[in-house]
Every structure is written in C-alpha cells, then in structure tokens.
Write a protein that holds these residues in place. Structure first.
Motif, PDB file in Angstrom:
ATOM      1  N   UNK A 163      42.830   8.921  55.273  1.00 24.95           N
ATOM      2  CA  UNK A 163      42.822   9.691  54.023  1.00 24.95           C
ATOM      3  C   UNK A 163      41.866  10.878  54.149  1.00 24.95           C
ATOM      4  N   UNK A 164      40.666  10.594  54.641  1.00 25.44           N
ATOM      5  CA  UNK A 164      39.647  11.648  54.737  1.00 25.44           C
ATOM      6  C   UNK A 164      40.074  12.741  55.703  1.00 25.44           C
ATOM      7  N   UNK A 165      40.698  12.366  56.821  1.00 26.24           N
ATOM      8  CA  UNK A 165      41.155  13.357  57.798  1.00 26.24           C
ATOM      9  C   UNK A 165      42.245  14.240  57.199  1.00 26.24           C
ATOM     10  N   UNK A 166      43.154  13.614  56.457  1.00 33.07           N
ATOM     11  CA  UNK A 166      44.240  14.378  55.841  1.00 33.07           C
ATOM     12  C   UNK A 166      43.708  15.340  54.784  1.00 33.07           C
ATOM     13  N   UNK A 167      42.713  14.909  54.003  1.00 32.15           N
ATOM     14  CA  UNK A 167      42.127  15.771  52.974  1.00 32.15           C
ATOM     15  C   UNK A 167      41.400  16.947  53.611  1.00 32.15           C
ATOM     16  N   UNK A 168      40.701  16.683  54.708  1.00 35.24           N
ATOM     17  CA  UNK A 168      40.008  17.764  55.424  1.00 35.24           C
ATOM     18  C   UNK A 168      40.993  18.778  55.993  1.00 35.24           C
ATOM     19  N   UNK A 169      42.216  18.320  56.305  1.00 40.64           N
ATOM     20  CA  UNK A 169      43.258  19.223  56.817  1.00 40.64           C
ATOM     21  C   UNK A 169      43.972  19.978  55.703  1.00 40.64           C
ATOM     22  N   UNK A 170      43.584  19.725  54.445  1.00 39.07           N
ATOM     23  CA  UNK A 170      44.137  20.488  53.343  1.00 39.07           C
ATOM     24  C   UNK A 170      45.174  19.775  52.510  1.00 39.07           C
ATOM     25  N   UNK A 171      45.345  18.459  52.696  1.00 40.42           N
ATOM     26  CA  UNK A 171      46.336  17.712  51.907  1.00 40.42           C
ATOM     27  C   UNK A 171      45.813  17.486  50.489  1.00 40.42           C
ATOM     28  N   UNK A 173      46.613  15.254  46.798  1.00 41.52           N
ATOM     29  CA  UNK A 173      46.872  13.825  46.576  1.00 41.52           C
ATOM     30  C   UNK A 173      48.327  13.453  46.849  1.00 41.52           C
ATOM     31  N   UNK A 174      49.269  14.273  46.360  1.00 36.99           N
ATOM     32  CA  UNK A 174      50.693  13.973  46.545  1.00 36.99           C
ATOM     33  C   UNK A 174      51.091  14.065  48.009  1.00 36.99           C
ATOM     34  N   UNK A 175      50.621  15.104  48.676  1.00 34.95           N
ATOM     35  CA  UNK A 175      50.938  15.271  50.100  1.00 34.95           C
ATOM     36  C   UNK A 175      50.346  14.141  50.928  1.00 34.95           C
ATOM     37  N   UNK A 176      49.119  13.740  50.567  1.00 42.43           N
ATOM     38  CA  UNK A 176      48.469  12.634  51.270  1.00 42.43           C
ATOM     39  C   UNK A 176      49.310  11.371  51.177  1.00 42.43           C
ATOM     40  N   UNK A 177      49.806  11.082  49.970  1.00 41.17           N
ATOM     41  CA  UNK A 177      50.562   9.848  49.801  1.00 41.17           C
ATOM     42  C   UNK A 177      51.932   9.933  50.464  1.00 41.17           C
ATOM     43  N   UNK A 178      52.717  10.960  50.133  1.00 44.95           N
ATOM     44  CA  UNK A 178      54.114  11.004  50.568  1.00 44.95           C
ATOM     45  C   UNK A 178      54.289  11.357  52.049  1.00 44.95           C
ATOM     46  N   UNK A 179      53.382  12.129  52.622  1.00 42.04           N
ATOM     47  CA  UNK A 179      53.562  12.575  54.000  1.00 42.04           C
ATOM     48  C   UNK A 179      52.663  11.870  55.008  1.00 42.04           C
ATOM     49  N   UNK A 180      51.625  11.182  54.514  1.00 43.72           N
ATOM     50  CA  UNK A 180      50.705  10.505  55.443  1.00 43.72           C
ATOM     51  C   UNK A 180      50.746   8.984  55.243  1.00 43.72           C
ATOM     52  N   UNK A 181      50.481   8.520  54.036  1.00 42.47           N
ATOM     53  CA  UNK A 181      50.348   7.089  53.788  1.00 42.47           C
ATOM     54  C   UNK A 181      51.700   6.388  53.700  1.00 42.47           C
ATOM     55  N   UNK A 182      52.617   6.950  52.917  1.00 47.40           N
ATOM     56  CA  UNK A 182      53.896   6.266  52.687  1.00 47.40           C
ATOM     57  C   UNK A 182      54.682   6.013  53.981  1.00 47.40           C
ATOM     58  N   UNK A 183      54.727   6.960  54.932  1.00 46.73           N
ATOM     59  CA  UNK A 183      55.408   6.650  56.208  1.00 46.73           C
ATOM     60  C   UNK A 183      54.779   5.479  56.961  1.00 46.73           C
ATOM     61  N   UNK A 184      53.471   5.282  56.802  1.00 45.96           N
ATOM     62  CA  UNK A 184      52.807   4.158  57.465  1.00 45.96           C
ATOM     63  C   UNK A 184      53.144   2.823  56.805  1.00 45.96           C
ATOM     64  N   UNK A 185      53.679   2.885  55.597  1.00 47.00           N
ATOM     65  CA  UNK A 185      54.063   1.677  54.864  1.00 47.00           C
ATOM     66  C   UNK A 185      55.522   1.298  55.093  1.00 47.00           C
ATOM     67  N   UNK A 186      56.148   1.896  56.080  1.00 47.90           N
ATOM     68  CA  UNK A 186      57.578   1.659  56.304  1.00 47.90           C
ATOM     69  C   UNK A 186      57.932   0.180  56.484  1.00 47.90           C
TER      70      UNK A 186
END
Length: 270
Positions: A163-171, A173-186
């Motif tokens: 989460x922290x890495x994605x936020x530092x890259x400019x994500x 909240x929505x982008x963090x969930x849908x493009x980073x976290x949700x794919x990991x929950x497949x």
C-alpha cells in the motif's frame, strides 16, 4: 504397518464416496428411463434409453426461460457481493480502529444469525421491490458477511508495504484498491464467486417469495412447479433435476483448484 493403515483409510474413503454418489447415479439413470421404469426408483440401467423424449419434454416446459432468470439474478448478486465485500473488507482491515473491529464482529455475526423473511418481504413489498432486482438485493445482503469474512482473511496476507509503495508512486485510494490490491485477491475472489454462485443458483427460499410467478421462476423453482404438475412422472422430474444441477456441477468441478487456493490464501499472515 503404516502402509496397510493407509490402504485401509483409502479403501474406506472410496467406499464412503461411493455411498455419497448413489443418489446422483440414481437421478441420472432414472432420467433416461420410461415412466414405468423410473417409478421403481432403482439403480438398474434402463431397459430402453429414453433420452430424446424425456429431455425434449422438459426443455419445452419453459426451463430455458427459467435458466435466463437464474443467470440474471445469480450474476447480478454475485457481482454485487464481490464488489461490496472486497471494498468493505479492505477499508475495515486496513484501518484497524476500534470501530472497524466492532464492524467486523458485526458482519461476522451475520454468518450465524438467520435472516428474517417476513420483515424483509414486507419491506421489499412496501418499496415495490418484488422483482429480480429486489431478489438480487436480498441475496446480496445475505451473502456479504461471508464475503467480508473471507476477504479480511486474504488481506491479512498482503503486506501494508505494498500500500505504502503504491501511494508513494502516486496512487489514490481507488487506484490502490482496483489496480494493486484487488488483483492480488484473485484466488479469494474466485473462491467467493464459486461459493456464492452455487448458493444463489440453488436458492429456493428467497426466490419463491420474491419471484413467485411462472414468468419469473428461476431453475430451482421449476423443480417445485414441475413436480406438482408431473408428480407421477418420475422420469421427467429426474430429468429436470439433472438439467437444473448441470451448470453448477460443471462450474464446481472445473474450479476445484481455485477453491482450494482461495481458501488457503489467508492462512498465513503477511
């Protein structure tokens, strides 16, 4: 000694599995029999295979229309369950406040507290929701606690460093969930999809109250309606059961590995 013990357990498991398969074998065999043969409810092979007549009669009884109804209600409900459960679980698990912990407990209680159909029916009737969308809303609400429970277990295995890495890259909240976290929950998403799909596809109690006209019947309701019309035609009743069960059986056996992967994805906390 251990070798013989393993062989005994394997043989015992095989015998018990065969006992479990007896009802399924009886249903399938009797769906190919004539009316007279199927009335015996036996496990013998048909003397005369009656495939075309039985299945054509059932297919022409409106089962295809009921199949479309089932697909609409089930797919809409499952989509809402996955979306709402994943977002809610992500927010509750990541915040970790006292309020979020109490809310998690509240949702977990929903797994064991039975739903009350009469107040729900009266509320939906007052809101004019005795429709496919009303049935989907009720089924969604009934299954969201399971979705939140499973997703929270899976999210515990995903490090907050991501989460922290994605936020530092400019994500955001929505982008963090849908493009980073949700794919990991497949894996868990596939598991939840299959479990809720089977549960809603086979639902009888909710749909009989909210979709109680022949035009709105889902597949499980066709068995109830078909049996009342053809109570003496066991060959047709068994054929209807086979056709109703076939989609869910295919789905389950084609996704067994994903179910096991999803159920163990939250076993190790990251």
């Amino acid at each position: 000694m251990k070798k013989y013990s393993d062989m005994f357990r394997s043989a015992l498991g095989l015998i018990l599995s065969l006992f479990m398969l007896v009802p399924f074998i009886m249903i399938i065999l009797n769906s190919f029999k004539t009316k007279k043969e199927s009335a015996e409810l036996g496990l013998e092979f048909p003397k005369q295979w009656n495939f075309r007549e039985n299945y054509s009669v059932v297919m022409s009884s409106g089962i295809l229309h009921a199949f479309r109804n089932s697909c609409f209600v089930t797919c809409l409900s499952v989509l809402l369950i996955i979306l709402v459960s994943a977002i809610a679980a992500f927010i509750l698990q990541r915040r970790g406040t006292k309020l979020s912990k109490k809310l998690i407990t509240f949702f977990v209680i929903g797994l064991i507290v039975p739903g009350q159909i009469i107040p729900t029916y009266m509320l939906c009737s007052f809101l004019h929701l005795k429709t496919f969308f009303g049935a989907a809303a009720v089924l969604t609400a009934a299954n969201i606690p399971l979705g939140i429970f499973l997703y929270i277990g899976a999210l515990k295995s995903i490090s907050r460093d991501i989460d922290e890495a994605a936020i530092l890259d400019g994500c955001d909240s929505l982008s963090l969930f849908f493009f980073v976290i949700f794919p990991l929950l497949k894996p868990m998403t596939v598991t939840l999809f299959i479990l809720t799909f089977m549960n809603i596809w086979n639902d009888f109690g909710t749909t009989i109250y909210f979709l109680n006209t022949s035009e709105n019947y889902t597949l499980p309701l066709t068995i109830y309606n078909f049996f009342s019309t053809h109570s003496s035609d066991w060959n047709l009743v068994f054929t209807d059961v086979v056709l109703v069960s076939l989609p869910i059986v295919i789905l389950y056996f084609s996704a067994q590995k994903q179910i096991m992967s999803g159920m163990t994805s939250g076993a190790v906390k990251g």
